[in-house]
Design an enzyme around this catalytic site. Structure first.
Site, PDB file in Angstrom:
ATOM      1  N   HIS A 231       9.372  16.731  13.885  1.00  0.00           N
ATOM      2  CA  HIS A 231       8.259  17.613  13.739  1.00  0.00           C
ATOM      3  C   HIS A 231       7.146  16.787  13.391  1.00  0.00           C
ATOM      4  O   HIS A 231       6.960  16.041  12.690  1.00  0.00           O
ATOM      5  CB  HIS A 231       8.350  19.061  12.863  1.00  0.00           C
TER       6      HIS A 231
ATOM      7  N   HIS B 163       5.144  19.743  -1.193  1.00  0.00           N
ATOM      8  CA  HIS B 163       4.065  19.888  -0.105  1.00  0.00           C
ATOM      9  C   HIS B 163       2.782  20.225  -0.857  1.00  0.00           C
ATOM     10  O   HIS B 163       2.045  21.001   0.100  1.00  0.00           O
ATOM     11  CB  HIS B 163       4.201  20.832   1.161  1.00  0.00           C
TER      12      HIS B 163
ATOM     13  N   HIS C  25      13.839  22.967   6.180  1.00  0.00           N
ATOM     14  CA  HIS C  25      13.136  23.649   5.142  1.00  0.00           C
ATOM     15  C   HIS C  25      11.924  24.616   5.622  1.00  0.00           C
ATOM     16  O   HIS C  25      11.120  24.648   4.627  1.00  0.00           O
ATOM     17  CB  HIS C  25      12.895  22.957   3.778  1.00  0.00           C
TER      18      HIS C  25
ATOM     19  N   GLU D  38      10.343  13.625   6.848  1.00  0.00           N
ATOM     20  CA  GLU D  38      11.097  14.232   6.015  1.00  0.00           C
ATOM     21  C   GLU D  38      12.553  13.721   5.832  1.00  0.00           C
ATOM     22  O   GLU D  38      13.575  13.924   4.921  1.00  0.00           O
ATOM     23  CB  GLU D  38      11.175  15.492   5.928  1.00  0.00           C
TER      24      GLU D  38
HETATM   25  C1  DHB Z   1       7.093  23.761   9.171  1.00  0.00           C
HETATM   26  C2  DHB Z   1       7.900  22.783   8.874  1.00  0.00           C
HETATM   27  C3  DHB Z   1       7.800  21.890   7.582  1.00  0.00           C
HETATM   28  O1  DHB Z   1       8.709  21.005   7.159  1.00  0.00           O
HETATM   29  C4  DHB Z   1       7.174  22.515   6.605  1.00  0.00           C
HETATM   30  O2  DHB Z   1       7.402  21.885   5.440  1.00  0.00           O
HETATM   31  C5  DHB Z   1       6.309  23.446   6.922  1.00  0.00           C
HETATM   32  C6  DHB Z   1       5.910  23.854   8.274  1.00  0.00           C
HETATM   33  C7  DHB Z   1       6.970  24.399  10.389  1.00  0.00           C
HETATM   34  O3  DHB Z   1       7.542  23.905  11.346  1.00  0.00           O
HETATM   35  O4  DHB Z   1       6.366  25.449  10.547  1.00  0.00           O
HETATM   36 FE    FE Z   2       8.222  20.067   5.185  1.00  0.00          FE
END
Ligand code: DHB
Ligand code: FE
Length: 280
Positions: A193, A59, A12, A240
Site C-alpha cells: 500500500h 504512526h 492493521h 511495513e
Molecule cells: C491505511 C493503512 C495503514 O497501514 C495505516 O497505518 C493507515 C491507513 C489505509 O489503507 O487506509
Molecule cells: Fe500502517
C-alpha cells in the site's frame, strides 16, 4: 520455560477498527475480510497463548519525526491507547508484563540489539486493531502484551535482513525465559500500500503473493531486498512488511502454514493474514 505457540501476521488498517465499532463485519465489503479470522480464532482457542509480543510500527502517536527509535520495546505493566484522529474508540488499557519485557530487553541487548526501552508507551492502531481482530468483543485484551515498535516511517529504516536477525534473536530471547509462558508473536502491517504521493493507491498482488509464499519457505529471500526495492515493489507504506519479517524469524527455519488469506482492497491496502507454527 516459555515457548512460542506460533506467529500471526495481519494488516492493521484503521478502517477495520471503524468497521468493528460500527458492527459492519457481515456487510458485503467486510465479510471476506472478517470471515477469514474464524480459523484464527479456532487456532487461538487451541493454542491458548498467555502473552503476545506485538511487532508493529507506531504512526506518530508515541514517536514522531523529531525522535524515532529504530527499535523500541515496552517494559511496563500497562500500555494505553489514545485518539490518533481516525475516529476510532479509544481502547481500554492493555496489560503488560514488565518482568517478561525486561528479560527480552536483557537478552536482545546481549545479542547487540540496542533497543529503546519504554516504561511508558502509547500504542496506536497498528497494535490495537490486530489484537481486536484476534480477540473480538469490547472487554480488555485477554493476554499480556509486549509492544515492539519498528521504525517504518522515517528513513533510513532498518534493513529487511536486520529485521530477520532481530526476529531470530527475539525467538531465542522468548525461549530462554524461565516462566512457563505460551507466547504468540504478532506481526502487523502491510501488505502492499501507498497512502500518499503520485502512487497513492498502489497495490502489487504479485509481490504480495510472493511475500506470503516466502514467509513460509524462504524468508531469507525477503531479507535480500533493500528497503528501496520494497518501497518500489510494495509502496511507501508496504515497507511495513518488515514487521512481518521480525515475527516470522522468531520461529525456526521450518514452519507449517496453519491459515492464510489475502484480500484486496481494504481501504487503500492489500490485506494479508497468516498463521504459522514451528514444524516438527
Ligand atoms: C491505511 C493503512 C495503514 O497501514 C495505516 O497505518 C493507515 C491507513 C489505509 O489503507 O487506509
Ligand atoms: Fe500502517
Amino acid at each position: 520455560m516459555a515457548r512460542i505457540v506460533g506467529v500471526v501476521t495481519t494488516s492493521h488498517i484503521p478502517a477495520i477498527g471503524a468497521a468493528i465499532a460500527k458492527g459492519q463485519q457481515d456487510e458485503p465489503y467486510w465479510k471476506p475480510f472478517f470471515g477469514a479470522f474464524g480459523a484464527v480464532h479456532a487456532w487461538l482457542d487451541k493454542v491458548r497463548p498467555d502473552a503476545a509480543v506485538v511487532v508493529y510500527n507506531d504512526h506518530g502517536l508515541q514517536f514522531f519525526l523529531d525522535k524515532l527509535p529504530t527499535f523500541a520495546i515496552g517494559a511496563a505493566d500497562e500500555y494505553r491507547n489514545a485518539d490518533e484522529g481516525w475516529g476510532l474508540p479509544v481502547q481500554p488499557p492493555y496489560r503488560g508484563d514488565a518482568t517478561f519485557s525486561w528479560h527480552l530487553v536483557e537478552s536482545l541487548m546481549a545479542e547487540e540489539f540496542d533497543l529503546t526501552t519504554c516504561q511508558e508507551m502509547l500504542v496506536d492502531h497498528a497494535f490495537t486493531v490486530p489484537l481486536r481482530l484476534l480477540w473480538p468483543g469490547t472487554g480488555p485484551c485477554p493476554v499480556r502484551t509486549v509492544p515492539l515498535s519498528v521504525n517504518t516511517i522515517h528513513h533510513p529504516l532498518p534493513t529487511p535482513a536486520r529485521c530477520l536477525k532481530l526476529g531470530r534473536a527475539l525467538g531465542r530471547a522468548i525461549a530462554s525465559y524461565p516462566e512457563d509462558l505460551k507466547v504468540l508473536v504478532l506481526g502487523t502491517g502491510g501488505l502492499s500500500h501507498q497512502l500518499d504521493g503520485e502512487r497513492a493507491g498502489f497495490i502489487n498482488r504479485g509481490f504480495d503473493q510472493m511475500c506470503m509464499a516466502a514467509m513460509v519457505d524462504d524468508p531469507d529471500a525477503l531479507g535480500r531486498y533493500s528497503i528501496r526495492q520494497i518501497v518500489e515493489a510494495a509502496g511507501s507504506q508496504g515497507v511495513e512488511l518488515v514487521n512481518w519479517l521480525v515475527a516470522r524469524a522468531a520461529l525456526g527455519p521450518r514452519v507449517a502454514k496453519v491459515h492464510s488469506n489475502y484480500h484486496v482492497p481494504i481501504s487503500n491496502t492489500a490485506s494479508g493474514l497468516m498463521v504459522l507454527e514451528n514444524a516438527n
